[in-house]
Design a protein around this motif. Structure first.
Motif, PDB file in Angstrom:
ATOM      1  N   SER A 100      10.119 -19.667   6.773  1.00  0.00           N
ATOM      2  CA  SER A 100      11.048 -20.507   5.857  1.00  0.00           C
ATOM      3  C   SER A 100      11.124 -22.016   5.951  1.00  0.00           C
ATOM      4  O   SER A 100      11.161 -22.629   4.772  1.00  0.00           O
ATOM      5  CB  SER A 100      12.582 -19.810   6.097  1.00  0.00           C
ATOM      6  N   ALA A 101      11.093 -22.464   7.027  1.00  0.00           N
ATOM      7  CA  ALA A 101      11.158 -23.877   7.394  1.00  0.00           C
ATOM      8  C   ALA A 101       9.946 -24.623   6.739  1.00  0.00           C
ATOM      9  O   ALA A 101      10.085 -25.698   5.995  1.00  0.00           O
ATOM     10  CB  ALA A 101      11.164 -24.257   8.979  1.00  0.00           C
ATOM     11  N   MET A 102       8.589 -24.067   7.063  1.00  0.00           N
ATOM     12  CA  MET A 102       7.470 -24.574   6.324  1.00  0.00           C
ATOM     13  C   MET A 102       7.529 -24.574   4.968  1.00  0.00           C
ATOM     14  O   MET A 102       7.242 -25.680   4.234  1.00  0.00           O
ATOM     15  CB  MET A 102       6.310 -23.894   7.035  1.00  0.00           C
ATOM     16  N   VAL A 107       8.259 -27.262  -0.433  1.00  0.00           N
ATOM     17  CA  VAL A 107       9.207 -27.595  -1.554  1.00  0.00           C
ATOM     18  C   VAL A 107       9.760 -28.880  -1.941  1.00  0.00           C
ATOM     19  O   VAL A 107       9.843 -29.504  -2.721  1.00  0.00           O
ATOM     20  CB  VAL A 107      10.081 -26.230  -2.035  1.00  0.00           C
ATOM     21  N   ARG A 108      10.305 -29.386  -0.908  1.00  0.00           N
ATOM     22  CA  ARG A 108      10.981 -30.598  -0.747  1.00  0.00           C
ATOM     23  C   ARG A 108      10.059 -31.582  -0.792  1.00  0.00           C
ATOM     24  O   ARG A 108      10.316 -32.819  -1.688  1.00  0.00           O
ATOM     25  CB  ARG A 108      11.544 -30.834   0.647  1.00  0.00           C
ATOM     26  N   ARG A 109       8.857 -31.668  -0.581  1.00  0.00           N
ATOM     27  CA  ARG A 109       7.867 -32.641  -0.391  1.00  0.00           C
ATOM     28  C   ARG A 109       7.175 -32.693  -2.037  1.00  0.00           C
ATOM     29  O   ARG A 109       7.039 -33.833  -2.596  1.00  0.00           O
ATOM     30  CB  ARG A 109       6.572 -32.759   0.452  1.00  0.00           C
ATOM     31  N   ASN A 110       6.710 -31.584  -2.745  1.00  0.00           N
ATOM     32  CA  ASN A 110       6.149 -31.366  -3.631  1.00  0.00           C
ATOM     33  C   ASN A 110       7.006 -30.902  -5.004  1.00  0.00           C
ATOM     34  O   ASN A 110       6.442 -30.661  -5.986  1.00  0.00           O
ATOM     35  CB  ASN A 110       5.018 -30.329  -3.631  1.00  0.00           C
ATOM     36  N   GLY A 111       8.353 -30.547  -4.847  1.00  0.00           N
ATOM     37  CA  GLY A 111       9.193 -30.028  -5.721  1.00  0.00           C
ATOM     38  C   GLY A 111       9.083 -28.434  -6.096  1.00  0.00           C
ATOM     39  O   GLY A 111       9.636 -27.956  -6.746  1.00  0.00           O
ATOM     40  N   ILE A 172      12.943 -32.914  10.726  1.00  0.00           N
ATOM     41  CA  ILE A 172      12.870 -34.448  10.554  1.00  0.00           C
ATOM     42  C   ILE A 172      12.192 -34.772   9.308  1.00  0.00           C
ATOM     43  O   ILE A 172      12.475 -35.709   8.495  1.00  0.00           O
ATOM     44  CB  ILE A 172      12.119 -35.301  11.838  1.00  0.00           C
ATOM     45  N   ASN A 173      10.795 -34.035   9.100  1.00  0.00           N
ATOM     46  CA  ASN A 173      10.221 -34.299   7.990  1.00  0.00           C
ATOM     47  C   ASN A 173      10.988 -33.671   6.645  1.00  0.00           C
ATOM     48  O   ASN A 173      10.747 -34.339   5.451  1.00  0.00           O
ATOM     49  CB  ASN A 173       8.737 -33.314   7.987  1.00  0.00           C
ATOM     50  N   THR A 176      13.946 -36.501   6.074  1.00  0.00           N
ATOM     51  CA  THR A 176      13.191 -37.684   5.430  1.00  0.00           C
ATOM     52  C   THR A 176      12.289 -37.863   4.228  1.00  0.00           C
ATOM     53  O   THR A 176      12.186 -38.933   3.851  1.00  0.00           O
ATOM     54  CB  THR A 176      12.607 -38.222   6.646  1.00  0.00           C
ATOM     55  N   THR A 177      12.112 -36.480   3.755  1.00  0.00           N
ATOM     56  CA  THR A 177      11.365 -36.419   2.653  1.00  0.00           C
ATOM     57  C   THR A 177      12.143 -36.522   1.434  1.00  0.00           C
ATOM     58  O   THR A 177      13.523 -35.746   1.247  1.00  0.00           O
ATOM     59  CB  THR A 177      10.466 -35.264   2.381  1.00  0.00           C
ATOM     60  N   THR A 178      12.101 -37.309   0.289  1.00  0.00           N
ATOM     61  CA  THR A 178      12.885 -37.372  -0.602  1.00  0.00           C
ATOM     62  C   THR A 178      12.491 -36.546  -1.973  1.00  0.00           C
ATOM     63  O   THR A 178      11.130 -36.329  -2.072  1.00  0.00           O
ATOM     64  CB  THR A 178      12.949 -39.087  -1.305  1.00  0.00           C
TER      65      THR A 178
END
Length: 178
Positions: A100-102, A107-111, A172-173, A176-178
């Motif tokens: 789930s974390a990965m 999803v956060r990085r690529n939408g 942290i990743n 810090t990912t927007t």
């Protein structure tokens, strides 16, 4: 754990088998707990991974205590049961939450996440997890004549620390990912 208890404390093989059964019970309870925690906003997957790492590390160190801590060492046959449960309980907290974390980081990085990416995440985690499991068993069998049980516990504790560091890195990743 069975040879350790038998060689050091003259505990029967069947009692050692019961300790191993306690690990399995802990894994079942840990899997159910992990699933229930993942359903709600009670605890994040990253915190769940960290908690599982701490539980596994604590259980391992309690199962194979160093001889200098006499109260733990002398009571090893009794402490083995709750320690095995802790280690068993923590393992699925790590393994289930990691997927789930990965996925959340991706999803956060690529939408979004494609089915191919999801297969890659699951496959990578499964290969890594099984590699550690089988490599650990092979390493334990290879070096068991050269190390004390305490040294093996330190190696396993080190792997728990690696798991904790990975959970922190994923968190942290993610943050810090927007």
């Amino acid at each position: 754990i069975t040879p350790y208890l038998n060689l050091n404390f003259d505990v029967s093989i069947s009692t050692g088998g019961l300790v191993l059964a306690t690990v399995s019970v802990g894994m079942v309870v840990g899997s159910l707990t992990s699933a229930s925690l993942m359903k709600g906003p009670k605890i994040s997957a990253y915190a769940q991974m960290g908690l599982g790492s701490v539980l596994v590390g604590t259980g391992i160190l309690l199962m194979f205590p160093i001889e200098y801590i006499r109260i733990l060492y002398v009571n090893s046959p009794y402490i083995a049961f709750p320690a095995a449960f802790l280690a068993g309980f923590g393992d699925p907290l790590i393994t289930i939450a990691t997927l789930s974390a990965m996925k959340k980081v991706q999803v956060r990085r690529n939408g979004r996440i494609t089915p191919d990416q999801e297969i890659l995440i699951g496959g990578t985690w499964l290969i890594g997890f099984l590699a550690f499991c089988f490599a650990g068993q092979g390493l334990a069998g290879f070096i068991s004549d050269y190390l004390k049980y305490w040294h093996g516990a330190l190696i396993l504790f080190g792997m728990s620390c690696v798991s904790f560091i990975i959970s922190s890195g994923l968190y942290i990743n993610y943050r810090t990912t927007t």
